[in-house]
Design a protein around this motif. Structure first.
Motif, PDB file in Angstrom:
ATOM      1  N   ALA A   1      17.837  20.005  16.590  1.00 43.47           N
ATOM      2  CA  ALA A   1      18.048  19.228  15.367  1.00 43.47           C
ATOM      3  C   ALA A   1      19.039  18.104  15.613  1.00 43.47           C
ATOM      4  N   LYS A   2      20.065  18.400  16.432  1.00 40.75           N
ATOM      5  CA  LYS A   2      21.069  17.382  16.755  1.00 40.75           C
ATOM      6  C   LYS A   2      20.415  16.233  17.520  1.00 40.75           C
ATOM      7  N   LEU A   3      19.535  16.565  18.476  1.00 42.26           N
ATOM      8  CA  LEU A   3      18.847  15.522  19.250  1.00 42.26           C
ATOM      9  C   LEU A   3      18.005  14.621  18.342  1.00 42.26           C
ATOM     10  N   ILE A   4      17.370  15.220  17.344  1.00 41.20           N
ATOM     11  CA  ILE A   4      16.565  14.420  16.395  1.00 41.20           C
ATOM     12  C   ILE A   4      17.479  13.505  15.571  1.00 41.20           C
ATOM     13  N   ALA A   5      18.548  14.083  15.029  1.00 41.56           N
ATOM     14  CA  ALA A   5      19.455  13.325  14.160  1.00 41.56           C
ATOM     15  C   ALA A   5      20.147  12.183  14.908  1.00 41.56           C
ATOM     16  N   GLN A   6      20.404  12.395  16.201  1.00 37.81           N
ATOM     17  CA  GLN A   6      21.088  11.366  16.996  1.00 37.81           C
ATOM     18  C   GLN A   6      20.265  10.096  17.128  1.00 37.81           C
ATOM     19  N   ARG A   7      18.964  10.203  16.971  1.00 31.97           N
ATOM     20  CA  ARG A   7      18.101   9.012  17.095  1.00 31.97           C
ATOM     21  C   ARG A   7      18.142   8.156  15.829  1.00 31.97           C
ATOM     22  N   PHE A   8      18.656   8.689  14.736  1.00 34.72           N
ATOM     23  CA  PHE A   8      18.720   7.932  13.493  1.00 34.72           C
ATOM     24  C   PHE A   8      19.951   7.024  13.492  1.00 34.72           C
ATOM     25  N   GLN A   9      19.903   6.035  12.600  1.00 35.06           N
ATOM     26  CA  GLN A   9      21.034   5.126  12.438  1.00 35.06           C
ATOM     27  C   GLN A   9      22.191   5.897  11.790  1.00 35.06           C
ATOM     28  N   ALA A  10      23.378   5.848  12.410  1.00 34.30           N
ATOM     29  CA  ALA A  10      24.546   6.539  11.829  1.00 34.30           C
ATOM     30  C   ALA A  10      25.249   5.591  10.868  1.00 34.30           C
ATOM     31  N   ARG A  11      25.161   5.909   9.576  1.00 35.77           N
ATOM     32  CA  ARG A  11      25.779   5.064   8.550  1.00 35.77           C
ATOM     33  C   ARG A  11      27.265   5.398   8.405  1.00 35.77           C
ATOM     34  N   HIS A  12      28.032   4.365   8.074  1.00 41.32           N
ATOM     35  CA  HIS A  12      29.478   4.568   7.893  1.00 41.32           C
ATOM     36  C   HIS A  12      29.740   5.333   6.606  1.00 41.32           C
ATOM     37  N   CYS A  13      30.597   6.313   6.701  1.00 37.09           N
ATOM     38  CA  CYS A  13      31.030   7.037   5.509  1.00 37.09           C
ATOM     39  C   CYS A  13      32.545   6.884   5.387  1.00 37.09           C
ATOM     40  N   SER A  14      33.114   7.459   4.344  1.00 39.72           N
ATOM     41  CA  SER A  14      34.550   7.274   4.101  1.00 39.72           C
ATOM     42  C   SER A  14      35.396   8.334   4.809  1.00 39.72           C
ATOM     43  N   HIS A  15      34.768   9.115   5.707  1.00 37.30           N
ATOM     44  CA  HIS A  15      35.507  10.214   6.363  1.00 37.30           C
ATOM     45  C   HIS A  15      35.709   9.927   7.847  1.00 37.30           C
ATOM     46  N   PHE A  16      36.133   8.713   8.142  1.00 33.82           N
ATOM     47  CA  PHE A  16      36.239   8.301   9.546  1.00 33.82           C
ATOM     48  C   PHE A  16      37.222   9.178  10.330  1.00 33.82           C
ATOM     49  N   LYS A  17      38.376   9.469   9.720  1.00 34.36           N
ATOM     50  CA  LYS A  17      39.406  10.255  10.429  1.00 34.36           C
ATOM     51  C   LYS A  17      39.209  11.759  10.276  1.00 34.36           C
ATOM     52  N   ASP A  18      38.832  12.155   9.062  1.00 33.39           N
ATOM     53  CA  ASP A  18      38.665  13.593   8.795  1.00 33.39           C
ATOM     54  C   ASP A  18      37.244  13.890   8.358  1.00 33.39           C
ATOM     55  N   PRO A  19      36.359  14.236   9.304  1.00 28.62           N
ATOM     56  CA  PRO A  19      34.970  14.528   8.935  1.00 28.62           C
ATOM     57  C   PRO A  19      34.862  15.729   7.997  1.00 28.62           C
ATOM     58  N   VAL A  20      33.928  15.620   7.052  1.00 21.08           N
ATOM     59  CA  VAL A  20      33.686  16.713   6.099  1.00 21.08           C
ATOM     60  C   VAL A  20      32.320  17.336   6.409  1.00 21.08           C
ATOM     61  N   SER A  21      31.903  18.305   5.611  1.00 19.35           N
ATOM     62  CA  SER A  21      30.596  18.939   5.834  1.00 19.35           C
ATOM     63  C   SER A  21      29.476  17.924   5.563  1.00 19.35           C
ATOM     64  N   GLY A  22      28.334  18.147   6.186  1.00 15.41           N
ATOM     65  CA  GLY A  22      27.205  17.244   6.011  1.00 15.41           C
ATOM     66  C   GLY A  22      26.821  17.052   4.555  1.00 15.41           C
ATOM     67  N   SER A  23      26.802  18.159   3.812  1.00 13.55           N
ATOM     68  CA  SER A  23      26.387  18.059   2.403  1.00 13.55           C
ATOM     69  C   SER A  23      27.406  17.273   1.575  1.00 13.55           C
ATOM     70  N   ALA A  24      28.688  17.511   1.812  1.00 10.97           N
ATOM     71  CA  ALA A  24      29.733  16.778   1.080  1.00 10.97           C
ATOM     72  C   ALA A  24      29.657  15.289   1.409  1.00 10.97           C
ATOM     73  N   CYS A  25      29.366  14.994   2.684  1.00 13.78           N
ATOM     74  CA  CYS A  25      29.287  13.603   3.113  1.00 13.78           C
ATOM     75  C   CYS A  25      28.101  12.890   2.450  1.00 13.78           C
ATOM     76  N   LEU A  26      26.935  13.536   2.452  1.00 15.24           N
ATOM     77  CA  LEU A  26      25.755  12.908   1.844  1.00 15.24           C
ATOM     78  C   LEU A  26      25.961  12.684   0.347  1.00 15.24           C
ATOM     79  N   LEU A  27      26.651  13.608  -0.304  1.00 15.79           N
ATOM     80  CA  LEU A  27      26.942  13.433  -1.738  1.00 15.79           C
ATOM     81  C   LEU A  27      27.840  12.212  -1.963  1.00 15.79           C
ATOM     82  N   SER A  28      28.781  12.020  -1.041  1.00 16.18           N
ATOM     83  CA  SER A  28      29.684  10.859  -1.171  1.00 16.18           C
ATOM     84  C   SER A  28      28.921   9.543  -0.979  1.00 16.18           C
ATOM     85  N   MET A  29      27.829   9.593  -0.214  1.00 14.34           N
ATOM     86  CA  MET A  29      27.055   8.377   0.056  1.00 14.34           C
ATOM     87  C   MET A  29      26.265   7.893  -1.171  1.00 14.34           C
ATOM     88  N   ILE A  30      26.019   8.789  -2.127  1.00 15.13           N
ATOM     89  CA  ILE A  30      25.236   8.397  -3.313  1.00 15.13           C
ATOM     90  C   ILE A  30      26.116   8.310  -4.561  1.00 15.13           C
TER      91      ILE A  30
END
Ligand SMILES: [Zn+2]
Length: 251
Positions: free
Chosen positions: A79-108
């Protein structure tokens, strides 16, 4: 089954295009769970999704999603190999990464200004996405990708918007109003354009120029006539003296 699925997708895409201003290329944010399900069901996301959504599609994810997949180790390596091929969009958690679900919620957040689709198998994330208006949801069920029908929240927000409209049939107005309600940048851009139009050309200056060009030949022509008259009079006067001269000599 396939035709029915495609018909539903077309109808739902129309809903998001008409009411929420979704345009190609469609921005699809994918998480690890979706990539894992695609891998298990042998779904080629990049090849199949544009056909299903009937338009160019930009597949993207976030750094937080990638970091989460890395942390989960061997089980999600594919799954990681698949996701790595996608464009990585900037989120607001540059220094402190959060969970994937929390991050996607912040994007919308803020009315989904970038018009993201959320592609996830995470039911907890899906229910949170459904509570926000104007966010299309993609998931995998029975070996196929499915665009979920618009959520109750999305339908309610469109109904509320239509009630507030003075001219319900005016499509462009509805989009502008919605964008203003959701605090998007494009609304202010539209205002700027209007200002430019009103302040642009000066019709009075154009009119004056035209009048001048029309008026100027008239007096000059009159002057020429006058000059001709003067010249005629002078010539006649000279001729008169010439004639009178010899006459005087004769007498
Ligand atoms: Zn993030």
């Amino acid at each position: 089954m396939k035709i029915k699925r495609q018909k539903h997708a077309k109808k739902n895409m129309g809903f998001y295009k008409y009411n929420f201003g979704f345009r190609e290329p469609f921005q699809v944010l994918l998480d690890g769970t979706f990539c894992q399900a695609a891998l298990r069901n042998k779904i080629q996301i990049r090849e199949q999704l544009p056909g299903y959504l009937a338009g160019a599609t930009q597949l993207c994810t976030t750094r937080c999603v990638l970091k989460e997949l890395e942390s989960l180790g061997k089980e999600l390596y594919g799954a990681k190999l698949i996701a790595q091929r996608f464009q990585a969009r900037h989120c607001s958690h540059f220094k402190d990464p959060v969970s994937g679900s929390a991050c996607l919620l912040s994007m919308i957040e803020g009315g989904n200004p970038h018009h993201y689709f959320i592609a996830t198998q995470d039911e907890a994330l899906a229910t949170k996405v459904k509570k926000k208006a104007g966010v299309p949801l993609l998931f995998i069920i029975q070996n196929t990708m499915v665009l979920d029908k618009p959520s109750a929240k999305s339908l309610a927000s469109v109904q509320a918007m239509q009630k507030n409209q003075l001219i319900p049939e005016h499509q462009k107005l509805s989009i502008v109003q919605l964008k203003e309600e959701q605090g998007l940048v494009k609304a202010s851009e539209a205002k700027k354009r209007k200002r430019k139009r009103t302040g642009g050309p000066n019709p009075l200056s154009c009119l004056k120029k035209k009048k001048k060009t029309q008026e100027t030949p008239q007096p000059s022509a009159a002057k020429k006539k006058r000059n001709r008259k003067h010249k005629k009079q002078k010539l006649e006067a000279i001729a008169g003296t010439m004639q009178s001269g010899p006459q005087n000599v004769e007498t």
